[in-house]
Design a protein around this motif. Structure first.
Motif, mmCIF file in Angstrom:
data_model
loop_
_atom_site.group_PDB
_atom_site.id
_atom_site.type_symbol
_atom_site.label_atom_id
_atom_site.label_comp_id
_atom_site.label_asym_id
_atom_site.label_seq_id
_atom_site.Cartn_x
_atom_site.Cartn_y
_atom_site.Cartn_z
ATOM 1 N N ARG A 157 53.716 -7.470 18.647
ATOM 2 C CA ARG A 157 52.643 -8.796 19.137
ATOM 3 C C ARG A 157 52.052 -9.234 19.988
ATOM 4 O O ARG A 157 50.563 -9.685 20.262
ATOM 5 N N ARG A 158 52.265 -8.936 21.855
ATOM 6 C CA ARG A 158 51.436 -8.847 22.816
ATOM 7 C C ARG A 158 50.502 -7.591 21.972
ATOM 8 O O ARG A 158 49.031 -8.136 22.642
ATOM 9 N N LEU A 159 50.517 -6.523 21.466
ATOM 10 C CA LEU A 159 49.136 -5.713 21.533
ATOM 11 C C LEU A 159 48.367 -6.152 20.761
ATOM 12 O O LEU A 159 46.682 -6.417 20.771
ATOM 13 N N ARG A 160 48.511 -7.258 19.490
ATOM 14 C CA ARG A 160 47.332 -7.782 18.857
ATOM 15 C C ARG A 160 46.618 -9.135 19.334
ATOM 16 O O ARG A 160 45.775 -9.242 19.583
ATOM 17 N N ALA A 161 47.994 -9.472 20.257
ATOM 18 C CA ALA A 161 47.388 -11.046 21.040
ATOM 19 C C ALA A 161 45.749 -10.123 22.115
ATOM 20 O O ALA A 161 44.669 -10.410 22.147
ATOM 21 N N LEU A 162 46.356 -9.145 22.576
ATOM 22 C CA LEU A 162 45.110 -8.804 23.524
ATOM 23 C C LEU A 162 44.307 -8.239 22.813
ATOM 24 O O LEU A 162 43.374 -8.833 23.549
ATOM 25 N N ARG A 163 44.892 -7.755 21.230
ATOM 26 C CA ARG A 163 42.771 -7.070 21.117
ATOM 27 C C ARG A 163 42.566 -7.854 19.944
ATOM 28 O O ARG A 163 41.388 -8.032 19.794
#
Length: 204
Positions: free
Chosen positions: A160-166
């Motif tokens: 989820r954190r990676l998706r939010a960043l990207r």
């Protein structure tokens, strides 16, 4: 989504550039972490399934011997209270990418006391040993399941954190940086036009 608030001019561009660089580097690190966590989670899921199968197999074996023992001696054969203390379980902890979870488990099942009442028949004695193995297998299954759960939860959080960043933060920074670049280019163009007009006015 609201625009990012940045200082005007080149100071704002510098801040945006640094933020974008940090966000991209953070996304790369999260991507590496996610790959490691996925690999670990897949392994732990396999171990969890295998441990659960062993537990169920040991329980089935124990129940089979119990039924045989009861057929031989009747249900009254279980009326004798147990003389042995309870099993003890010790969990050995480890960590994967900062996630603390059970790495192994030690389960001690006390043997029948030498001076205690004997089993009514050999089948019940075999059932007793089989249930001890089932208890050990249950402890291993519980530890394996908790390890898979903990690493799985961290895997989902990291995803989820990676998706939010990207998908959100990095595109916002890129859009804001593009707007600042366009404004700076426009300002430089207007400044150049003003200088040219001023130069032509002085020649006149």
């Amino acid at each position: 989504m609201a625009d990012l608030r940045t200082p005007p001019g080149r100071a704002g561009r510098m801040r945006l550039s640094r933020s974008l660089e940090v966000a991209r580097r953070g996304a790369d690190l999260l991507d590496q972490k996610l790959r490691i966590l996925r690999t670990a989670h897949d392994r732990l899921l396999r171990e969890d399934a295998a441990a659960r199968d062993r537990w169920h197999a040991r329980m089935a074996e124990a129940e089979t011997w119990l039924r045989r023992g009861l057929l031989l001696s009747g249900e009254d054969a279980l009326d004798t209270p147990p003389a042995a203390p309870r099993a003890t379980v010790e969990v050995h902890w480890t960590s994967t990418m900062g996630v603390r979870h059970p790495g192994a488990v030690s389960c001690t099942v006390p043997e029948r006391a030498p001076d205690g009442p004997p089993a009514a028949n050999t089948a019940l004695l075999r059932a007793e040993a089989a249930y001890a193995e089932a208890v050990r297998a249950a402890a291993e299954s519980a530890a394996a399941g908790e390890a898979a759960r903990a690493v799985g939860a961290e895997t989902r959080t990291t995803r989820r954190r990676l998706r939010a960043l990207r998908r959100q933060w990095i595109p916002r920074l890129e859009s804001a940086l593009a707007r600042v670049d366009a404004m700076l280019e426009q300002a430089e163009h207007e400044d150049a036009v003003r200088r040219r007009w001023a130069s032509e006015s002085r020649r006149d």
